[in-house]
Scaffold this motif. Sequence first.
Motif, PDB file in Angstrom:
ATOM      1  N   MET A 218       0.837  -1.192   0.000  1.00 29.71           N
ATOM      2  CA  MET A 218       0.000   0.000   0.000  1.00 29.71           C
ATOM      3  C   MET A 218       0.877   1.248   0.000  1.00 29.71           C
ATOM      4  SD  MET A 218      -1.381   0.247   3.963  1.00 29.71           S
ATOM      5  CE  MET A 218      -1.786   1.996   3.827  1.00 29.71           C
ATOM      6  N   LYS A 219       0.345   2.344  -0.534  1.00 26.58           N
ATOM      7  CA  LYS A 219       1.076   3.595  -0.615  1.00 26.58           C
ATOM      8  C   LYS A 219       0.676   4.519   0.534  1.00 26.58           C
ATOM      9  CE  LYS A 219       3.473   2.912  -4.347  1.00 26.58           C
ATOM     10  NZ  LYS A 219       4.953   2.862  -4.317  1.00 26.58           N
ATOM     11  N   VAL A 220       1.666   5.205   1.075  1.00 29.88           N
ATOM     12  CA  VAL A 220       1.431   6.151   2.159  1.00 29.88           C
ATOM     13  C   VAL A 220       1.989   7.509   1.745  1.00 29.88           C
ATOM     14  CG1 VAL A 220       1.804   6.692   4.587  1.00 29.88           C
ATOM     15  CG2 VAL A 220       1.617   4.300   3.855  1.00 29.88           C
ATOM     16  N   ALA A 221       1.165   8.533   1.818  1.00 25.50           N
ATOM     17  CA  ALA A 221       1.607   9.881   1.444  1.00 25.50           C
ATOM     18  C   ALA A 221       2.036  10.638   2.689  1.00 25.50           C
ATOM     19  CB  ALA A 221       0.476  10.631   0.749  1.00 25.50           C
ATOM     20  N   ASN A 222       3.300  11.058   2.722  1.00 35.09           N
ATOM     21  CA  ASN A 222       3.813  11.854   3.839  1.00 35.09           C
ATOM     22  C   ASN A 222       4.416  13.128   3.269  1.00 35.09           C
ATOM     23  OD1 ASN A 222       4.691  12.791   6.282  1.00 35.09           O
ATOM     24  ND2 ASN A 222       6.450  11.418   6.424  1.00 35.09           N
ATOM     25  N   THR A 223       3.619  14.188   3.227  1.00 32.80           N
ATOM     26  CA  THR A 223       4.055  15.426   2.584  1.00 32.80           C
ATOM     27  C   THR A 223       4.669  16.427   3.556  1.00 32.80           C
ATOM     28  OG1 THR A 223       1.836  16.362   2.842  1.00 32.80           O
ATOM     29  CG2 THR A 223       2.290  15.195   0.795  1.00 32.80           C
ATOM     30  N   ASP A 224       4.577  16.156   4.848  1.00 35.45           N
ATOM     31  CA  ASP A 224       5.131  17.092   5.832  1.00 35.45           C
ATOM     32  C   ASP A 224       6.623  16.858   6.028  1.00 35.45           C
ATOM     33  OD1 ASP A 224       2.705  18.528   6.947  1.00 35.45           O
ATOM     34  OD2 ASP A 224       2.100  16.439   7.220  1.00 35.45           O
ATOM     35  N   PRO A 225       7.428  17.929   6.108  1.00 39.65           N
ATOM     36  CA  PRO A 225       8.850  17.770   6.410  1.00 39.65           C
ATOM     37  C   PRO A 225       9.028  17.064   7.761  1.00 39.65           C
ATOM     38  CG  PRO A 225       8.362  20.019   5.729  1.00 39.65           C
ATOM     39  CD  PRO A 225       7.040  19.334   5.917  1.00 39.65           C
ATOM     40  N   TRP A 226       9.984  16.121   7.820  1.00 35.23           N
ATOM     41  CA  TRP A 226      10.141  15.347   9.051  1.00 35.23           C
ATOM     42  C   TRP A 226      10.849  16.183  10.118  1.00 35.23           C
ATOM     43  CZ3 TRP A 226       7.075  11.715   9.893  1.00 35.23           C
ATOM     44  CH2 TRP A 226       7.262  10.843  10.977  1.00 35.23           C
ATOM     45  N   PRO A 227      10.322  16.238  11.340  1.00 37.61           N
ATOM     46  CA  PRO A 227      10.935  17.057  12.394  1.00 37.61           C
ATOM     47  C   PRO A 227      12.365  16.621  12.694  1.00 37.61           C
ATOM     48  CG  PRO A 227       8.716  16.384  13.019  1.00 37.61           C
ATOM     49  CD  PRO A 227       9.072  15.599  11.791  1.00 37.61           C
ATOM     50  N   ARG A 228      13.209  17.608  12.940  1.00 39.91           N
ATOM     51  CA  ARG A 228      14.617  17.331  13.263  1.00 39.91           C
ATOM     52  C   ARG A 228      14.886  17.347  14.753  1.00 39.91           C
ATOM     53  NH1 ARG A 228      16.632  22.197   9.619  1.00 39.91           N
ATOM     54  NH2 ARG A 228      14.751  22.991  10.666  1.00 39.91           N
ATOM     55  N   ASN A 229      13.926  17.833  15.544  1.00 43.62           N
ATOM     56  CA  ASN A 229      14.136  17.943  16.977  1.00 43.62           C
ATOM     57  C   ASN A 229      12.779  17.962  17.678  1.00 43.62           C
ATOM     58  OD1 ASN A 229      13.151  20.753  16.941  1.00 43.62           O
ATOM     59  ND2 ASN A 229      15.099  21.185  15.899  1.00 43.62           N
ATOM     60  N   PRO A 230      12.770  17.839  19.014  1.00 43.73           N
ATOM     61  CA  PRO A 230      11.489  17.809  19.731  1.00 43.73           C
ATOM     62  C   PRO A 230      10.625  19.051  19.523  1.00 43.73           C
ATOM     63  CG  PRO A 230      13.224  16.937  21.127  1.00 43.73           C
ATOM     64  CD  PRO A 230      13.897  17.490  19.899  1.00 43.73           C
ATOM     65  N   GLU A 231      11.228  20.201  19.408  1.00 45.10           N
ATOM     66  CA  GLU A 231      10.445  21.425  19.220  1.00 45.10           C
ATOM     67  C   GLU A 231       9.658  21.378  17.905  1.00 45.10           C
ATOM     68  OE1 GLU A 231      13.379  21.819  22.183  1.00 45.10           O
ATOM     69  OE2 GLU A 231      13.708  21.367  20.042  1.00 45.10           O
ATOM     70  N   GLU A 232      10.308  20.932  16.842  1.00 44.14           N
ATOM     71  CA  GLU A 232       9.616  20.812  15.561  1.00 44.14           C
ATOM     72  C   GLU A 232       8.546  19.726  15.612  1.00 44.14           C
ATOM     73  OE1 GLU A 232      13.264  22.256  12.625  1.00 44.14           O
ATOM     74  OE2 GLU A 232      12.425  20.226  12.435  1.00 44.14           O
ATOM     75  N   ALA A 233       8.806  18.645  16.357  1.00 41.84           N
ATOM     76  CA  ALA A 233       7.833  17.560  16.475  1.00 41.84           C
ATOM     77  C   ALA A 233       6.578  18.032  17.204  1.00 41.84           C
ATOM     78  CB  ALA A 233       8.462  16.374  17.201  1.00 41.84           C
ATOM     79  N   ILE A 234       6.746  18.784  18.270  1.00 39.13           N
ATOM     80  CA  ILE A 234       5.598  19.309  19.017  1.00 39.13           C
ATOM     81  C   ILE A 234       4.789  20.254  18.134  1.00 39.13           C
ATOM     82  CG2 ILE A 234       4.934  20.827  20.925  1.00 39.13           C
ATOM     83  CD1 ILE A 234       7.266  19.568  22.511  1.00 39.13           C
ATOM     84  N   ALA A 235       5.475  21.093  17.385  1.00 42.31           N
ATOM     85  CA  ALA A 235       4.776  22.024  16.494  1.00 42.31           C
ATOM     86  C   ALA A 235       3.966  21.264  15.443  1.00 42.31           C
ATOM     87  CB  ALA A 235       5.779  22.962  15.827  1.00 42.31           C
ATOM     88  N   LEU A 236       4.516  20.166  14.926  1.00 44.57           N
ATOM     89  CA  LEU A 236       3.795  19.378  13.928  1.00 44.57           C
ATOM     90  C   LEU A 236       2.564  18.725  14.546  1.00 44.57           C
ATOM     91  CD1 LEU A 236       3.627  18.267  11.054  1.00 44.57           C
ATOM     92  CD2 LEU A 236       5.108  16.370  11.780  1.00 44.57           C
TER      93      LEU A 236
END
Length: 225
Positions: A1-19
């Motif tokens: 199956m195909k999965v679309a992941n268009t969001d830039p992958w977080p590089r740190n916890p701060e970016e992950a929380i924002a996502l």
Amino acid sequence: MKVANTDPWPRNPEEAIALQDRLRTRVSTANPRPPHFRTIAGLDSAYSEDGTVVAAIVVLDAETLETVDIATARGTTDFPYVPGLLAFRELPTTLTALENLTITPDLLIADSQGLAHPRRFGFACHIGLLTGLPTIGVAKNAWGDYEMPGPERGSSTEITIDGDPVGRALRTRTDVKPVFVSIGHLIDLETACAQVLSLTPEYRQPETTRRADRLCRQLLNELRA
């Protein structure tokens, strides 16, 4: 199956929380179609001390509980261990495993939290948005406040965070510790709990989770050997 992941992958916890904060408003707690699931997939991941991650997906026939498809993947992670951000250690490898499936399941069950999460966006919510599939989080431990349900199979109580309902403590076996069910995406809580009960004819954990967990352990043992 195909999965679309268009969001830039977080590089740190701060970016992950924002996502997480940005994506959580997209989670749907309703059934967009009749809740009849022919195939149900269990997702699980495991780690080794060197940062290796293994992911396993086991797809079952919803009526017979026979295994109809299996997919695995191996990856690495250097994302730090932060409570509430464990999805960012597991998701990349899990997405690879999903893409190795030969069929697209009707329902995903993750060994993780969904809405029962400090930002209401656990692993089950994230994978549900990425796949566009109905998804349930079934965890071994609660994140939130709850009263212990009655001892009989099928008994349940509400899980809340800051007074908001986010899931249920569900007794799947009489006189055995409950599991903790929360919505991931595209499903309501009544349907989610009914599906979990249908997948626990003998054991506390859903058969999807048990088989995916067993496969993960096997993969890690092979790597260590």
